[in-house]
Design an enzyme around this catalytic site. Structure first.
Site, PDB file in Angstrom:
ATOM      1  N   ASP A 540      23.428   4.827   7.459  1.00 45.03           N
ATOM      2  CA  ASP A 540      23.661   5.445   6.162  1.00 45.03           C
ATOM      3  C   ASP A 540      24.749   4.652   5.447  1.00 45.03           C
ATOM      4  O   ASP A 540      25.510   3.914   6.083  1.00 45.03           O
ATOM      5  CB  ASP A 540      24.091   6.903   6.381  1.00 45.03           C
ATOM      6  N   THR A 542      27.069   6.016   2.686  1.00 47.52           N
ATOM      7  CA  THR A 542      28.273   6.786   2.402  1.00 47.52           C
ATOM      8  C   THR A 542      28.854   7.409   3.662  1.00 47.52           C
ATOM      9  O   THR A 542      28.173   8.164   4.356  1.00 47.52           O
ATOM     10  CB  THR A 542      27.972   7.890   1.367  1.00 47.52           C
ATOM     11  N   ASP A 741      26.485  10.326   8.769  1.00 49.98           N
ATOM     12  CA  ASP A 741      27.601  11.270   8.833  1.00 49.98           C
ATOM     13  C   ASP A 741      27.380  12.540   8.044  1.00 49.98           C
ATOM     14  O   ASP A 741      28.211  13.436   8.070  1.00 49.98           O
ATOM     15  CB  ASP A 741      28.883  10.595   8.313  1.00 49.98           C
TER      16      ASP A 741
END
Length: 857
Positions: A540, A542, A741
């Site tokens: 991912d 961000t 996250d």
């Protein structure tokens, strides 16, 4: 073309596998076979006659295939798969297939949840009541209910119970949701823990009594003789064998009946024979030859070997039971995101109602800071919505009337009215919850190397024992049958899987501890076997590659009249009155530069554009190009080009206008972590493809990918997009790891062969992953890969230690040395060999504590 067929004759997951293999072997046919209900969905390049399909199945076994009628369908959770054409409703296409009715209905009607075997012995088959799997004997695991409890009570007056939220009629306190009685606990784990305590309580004195026999002048013999201590060991062993660990014998018996030989077969046969031999030696010592007796005239007993083996295996089961709760914990984290109640508008009146009572078409009021209750659209008003749980992006989104909003996202600082469009299981949050559960269940546990060995080892050992008995009975000296019996037992005892059972868990236990000290939390032991085989890493953006929060990257002045510090003073003054998340980033930047906020007059926030106000007699405007047009501020060509270049890289840029001219701009972005580039380069050097999935826009994704030289990227990815892309890669035979996250990453983390969560991320992402990197550092993935390699090598070494003693000892136990040297291997020596192999395994596993998994920068 795609058709659905009914399959008859399948009774277990093994049958399902045979049918799937037979159909997929046909040219131009791709088959997906389910067990409950028994059907196959076939995708064909060209139509294949049903006679040809039947011919392939008949060769595989006693199976028949028939096409469903046009009015037939396979009932699934949330809808029906048509007999012909594509799959049914898109909403629940991730839901597990059920028989006759969805288990959601079962929950509501019977009060029972949906239970399934964690080993998936019967594929997706589920049960309405708790119990044990009829195939492998494992305790069934409950799928968490997706609906929240609707009853409410007063914390001060528990006798007050209402079906909807409100206030207590006695004291006026707000009513709180009831958890439906006591919080549901992991009964399987608690039951195993209780049994383990009992096993330790009785096994420890047995072990101590047995060990003291080796002490010269044993003080216990001053109390009573060895014969009576053997009876004490027998009495103490009864609770261990017939209560605490009796389930192992049940599973061993079931494995023999179904001929699915596994570790429980070895445990049941080995420890069972050791215990029965000891009981026989205690009750009928006279049938044994003198060389199998002690100096006191008693036959050697092995109660300590049997009980220690069983207790150690029980410890492994206890740890495994805790691991089975991981998926449920992830879903419980998701359930926390949903609000309990909502404010409904009827005419001019407002009323509070339970989230489950909201109907499609209801008008709802959402106040500042509240979670959006259901999916819908804004009817009246505007808002800034924190959608990070869906998109993973830290920058809040401005919403106007008509824009869509999703359940679980958080309203900013304005009140608005929304129209409920999707409620209950239809909401995006509910679909994410279902995807996490389904993806987690779809990953059948890998076949342990020890179990693979057991599949061959068990029947070979039994055959050797029978051969040994037969040869001794025919050719052995008198008493021939006794010699045959004793030697057959010696073969089974030396083959007892104490070390074989310890080989994997000991290495895993030490490896997990080593990882924890290095900031790598491993929740699923299987990851240590899988990690070394990963060839694609999905990351991912961000919070994984980047810091995960907006921050000021730079500020640029294009006017000689205003220095950057003066511009920052104006920006801080304006944003000190704003509640927008981007304003917080600029205020933090101003604090770092020691800039104090000064007074601003006539402040106004212009929704979707920016903020305006008066500062020391001058008109200020901070925002996008539309705001500059609104206030009549001129943007110079050079300034416009600079800002456009920044925006092409996906950065957020705000102009600052003083009077009627734009004098500069401020750039806000999500910074790339310092360790990301190094970690990605190292993983690529090891042969991994590193691909980025992000919910951000194309420009930002491309800029980050180019900067880090990634193998690829995909932008504007929703949770379901990430999930489907990982499934596509897995269908190509790729072993995929996913690092993320956010809540939006949870389904993909669960579907991936290995899910890796950043410790700085959300609780649900961490619960959905097999690995958590405490520091949120991608270097941890490289460390985890190296740790995986070392642990797997250690496990293989342990298996050689475990099997080495047994393989060498089995022929000796069978009596091959007797014709040449008159030497027999008594069960006592066989037990000693088991102990030596266990010690070797433990010592070898402990070497992992000193393994080096750190990298020099």
């Amino acid at each position: 073309m795609k058709h659905t067929y009914k399959i008859t004759g399948m009774s277990c997951d093994g049958c399902r596998t045979k049918v799937a293999h037979a159909l997929n072997a046909l040219e131009g046919v791709s088959a997906k076979v389910n067990l409950d209900p028994p059907h196959a969905i076939l995708t064909m390049e060209q139509h294949v006659p049903i006679e040809k399909l039947q011919q392939a199945l008949s060769a595989a076994g006693d199976y028949t295939i028939e096409m469903l009628g046009h009015d037939e369908g396979i009932v699934v959770a949330g809808g029906q798969v048509p007999a012909h054409g594509t799959a049914g409703p898109q909403l629940n296409h991730h839901a597990p297939i059920q028989h006759n009715k969805s288990h959601k209905d079962d929950d509501q009607q019977t009060g029972h949840g949906t239970y399934y075997c964690p080993m998936h012995c019967e594929g997706d088959k589920t049960y309405d009541k708790p119990g044990n799997c009829p195939v492998c004997g494992m305790s069934l695991v409950k799928k968490p209910a997706l609906q929240k409890v609707t009853r409410y009570s007063c914390p001060m007056h528990p006798e007050i119970i209402r079906d909807s939220p409100g206030s207590c009629p006695i004291c006026g306190m707000d009513l709180v949701p009831i958890n439906g009685g006591e919080k549901e606990e992991d009964n399987t784990y608690k039951d195993l823990l209780r049994k383990f305590k009992i096993a330790v309580l009785f096994t420890l004195p047995i072990f101590l009594i047995a060990m003291t026999e080796m002490i010269p002048g044993n003080p216990l013999f001053n109390v009573m003789g060895l014969k009576y201590w053997n009876w004490v060991e027998f009495a103490l062993s009864i609770p261990v064998v017939f209560y605490a660990t009796w389930m192992f014998f049940e599973r061993a018996g079931r494995s023999i009946i179904t001929w699915r030989l596994n570790m429980f077969t070895l445990i049941g046969v080995g420890s069972g024979v050791a215990w029965l031999f000891s009981v026989l030696a205690l009750l009928l010592p006279g049938i044994f030859p003198d060389q199998f007796k002690t100096h006191a005239g008693t036959v050697y007993v092995y109660f300590e070997a049997a009980t220690v083996i069983l207790t150690l295996v029980l410890l492994g089961q206890l740890l495994e039971a805790r691991a089975h709760g991981k998926t449920n914990s992830a879903i419980k984290e998701l359930l926390k995101l949903a609000p309990n109640s909502a404010t409904k508008i009827v005419g001019n009146q407002e009323s509070t109602l339970s989230i489950e009572d909201i109907q499609k078409g209801d008008l709802l009021r959402v106040k500042p800071g509240e979670k959006i209750p259901v999916d819908g659209s804004i009817k009246v008003g505007a808002a800034t919505i924190d959608e990070s749980m869906i998109s993973g992006e830290p920058i809040a989104v401005d919403k106007q009337a008509g824009d869509k909003v999703s359940a679980g996202t958080i309203n900013g600082n304005k009140t608005f009215t929304m129209l409920a469009e999707k409620v209950g299981a239809d909401t995006l949050l509910s679909q994410i919850i279902e995807m996490v559960h389904t993806a987690s269940r779809s990953k059948a546990p890998i076949q342990k190397l020890a179990d693979k060995i057991s599949g061959y080892f068990v029947p070979i050992v039994v055959v050797i024992a029978l051969i040994a008995f037969t040869i001794w009975a025919i050719y052995g000296p008198d008493p021939a049958y006794v010699y045959g019996f004793v030697n057959a037992i010696a073969v089974l005892i030396i083959a007892c899987p104490c070390a074989l059972g310890l080989a994997t868990p000991m290495s895993v236990m030490v490896g997990v501890g080593k990882g924890a000290k290095s900031g790598i939390l491993i929740k699923d032991a299987e990851v240590l076997e899988k990690m070394n085989k990963i060839d694609v890493l999905i990351i991912d953006k961000t919070g994984t590659i980047t810091e995960g929060k907006p921050s000021v990257e730079k500020m640029v002045s294009t006017s000689a009249q205003y220095a950057e510090k003066e511009m920052l003073q104006m920006i801080v003054a304006l944003n000190s009155h704003s509640e927008h998340p981007l304003a917080e980033a600029t205020l933090k930047y101003g604090k770092e530069k020691a800039v104090q906020a000064k007074a601003v007059d006539k402040f106004e926030a212009v929704t979707g554009k920016g903020v305006i106000g008066e500062y020391e007699g001058q008109s200020l405007a901070l925002g996008n190009e539309k705001l500059m047009e609104q206030v009549g501020a001129v943007i110079a060509a050079g300034l416009l080009k600079q800002v456009t270049d920044e925006q092409k890289q996906g950065k957020t840029v705000s102009y600052l206008a003083v009077g009627n001219a734009a004098v500069g701009y401020i750039v806000i972005s999500d910074k790339i972590k310092q360790t990301s580039a190094e970690a990605i380069h190292r993983l690529q050097e090891e042969g991994m493809e590193v691909i980025m999935f992000t919910g951000d826009n194309e420009a930002t994704a491309k800029a980050v990918s180019d900067t880090l030289h990634l193998n690829g990227y995909k932008a504007q990815m929703l949770p379901e997009n990430k999930l489907e892309e990982i499934k596509r890669l897995q269908a190509q035979g790729k072993k995929v790891a996913m690092a993320g996250d956010g809540i939006n990453d949870a389904p993909a983390l669960a579907q991936a062969d290995i899910g890796i969560a950043m410790g700085t991320g959300t609780g649900v992402a961490i619960e959905s992953a097999a690995i958590t990197l405490v520091k949120g550092d991608l270097n941890g993935i490289a460390k985890a890969r190296l740790l995986s390699h070392k642990v797997m090598r250690n496990i293989k070494e342990n298996l050689w230690f475990a099997l080495g003693y047994n393989v060498l000892g089995i022929p000796i136990a069978a009596g091959v040395l007797y014709p040449f040297f008159s030497v027999l291997l008594s069960p006592m020596i066989a037990a000693l060999a088991m102990s030596l192999s266990s010690v070797s395994v433990i010592l070898n596993a402990l070497r992992l504590r000193n393994a080096k998994i750190h990298f020099s920068s």
